[in-house]
Design a protein around this motif. Structure first.
Motif, PDB file in Angstrom:
ATOM      1  N   ALA A 190     -12.106   2.056   1.257  1.00  0.00           N
ATOM      2  CA  ALA A 190     -13.616   1.953   2.528  1.00  0.00           C
ATOM      3  C   ALA A 190     -13.826   0.832   2.104  1.00  0.00           C
ATOM      4  N   LEU A 191     -14.155   0.024   2.333  1.00  0.00           N
ATOM      5  CA  LEU A 191     -13.913  -1.495   1.638  1.00  0.00           C
ATOM      6  C   LEU A 191     -12.467  -1.748   2.702  1.00  0.00           C
ATOM      7  N   ALA A 192     -11.346  -1.852   2.225  1.00  0.00           N
ATOM      8  CA  ALA A 192     -10.446  -1.613   3.452  1.00  0.00           C
ATOM      9  C   ALA A 192      -9.948  -1.242   4.169  1.00  0.00           C
ATOM     10  N   ALA A 193     -10.546  -0.328   4.906  1.00  0.00           N
ATOM     11  CA  ALA A 193     -11.052   0.595   6.247  1.00  0.00           C
ATOM     12  C   ALA A 193     -11.172  -0.525   6.462  1.00  0.00           C
ATOM     13  N   PHE A 194     -13.148  -1.035   6.474  1.00  0.00           N
ATOM     14  CA  PHE A 194     -13.849  -1.992   6.923  1.00  0.00           C
ATOM     15  C   PHE A 194     -12.903  -2.519   7.532  1.00  0.00           C
ATOM     16  N   LEU A 195     -12.584  -3.829   6.096  1.00  0.00           N
ATOM     17  CA  LEU A 195     -11.452  -5.218   7.188  1.00  0.00           C
ATOM     18  C   LEU A 195     -10.830  -4.753   7.924  1.00  0.00           C
TER      19      LEU A 195
END
Length: 136
Positions: free
Chosen positions: A120-125
């Motif tokens: 999820a954090l990678a998608a936001f980044l």
């Protein structure tokens, strides 16, 4: 699970996974807040120093949707209750790692954290870098 686990074994697995999930969620949320509050110029410098480029809109949509889907699937445990097909999948199968030693449960909990919050954090980044950088 057949045969069913004892109440002590279920409590052990639940406490270990819950502890890791709470610690992981706190860590990833703190990192996300830190990164979001970072000035735009610094984020652009970070992306440029790691040679990240902007992406096309179609790739952005499919890539971020994939990241969020894997995060949701990992958080909900979609992968944990299938029939194990190979021994190395034991770390992903609840019926296998619940009967294993503590280190296997720790490794399964870590994998669940990175699957749930890391994707999820990678998608936001990914979305943020594509928004800030020009398309290549």
């Amino acid at each position: 699970m057949t045969p069913p686990l004892s109440a002590e074994a279920l409590f052990k697995v639940q406490s270990i996974v819950s502890g890791f999930m709470l610690a992981g969620m706190t860590s990833f949320v703190a990192y996300a807040i830190y990164f979001v509050r970072m000035p735009k110029v610094e984020r652009i410098k970070i992306y440029q120093s790691s040679q990240v480029r902007g992406h096309s809109t179609a790739f952005l949509l499919f890539g971020s949707a994939f990241g969020f889907y894997v995060a949701l699937a990992s958080y909900a445990g979609f992968f944990e209750f299938d029939r194990p097909s190979a021994k190395w999948w034991c770390i992903l199968q609840a019926s296998c790692y619940a009967r294993s030693d503590d280190l296997t449960i720790f490794a399964a909990a870590l994998l669940k954290i990175f699957g749930s919050f890391g994707f999820a954090l990678a998608a936001f980044l990914f979305i943020d870098s594509s928004r800030l950088l020009p398309p290549s």
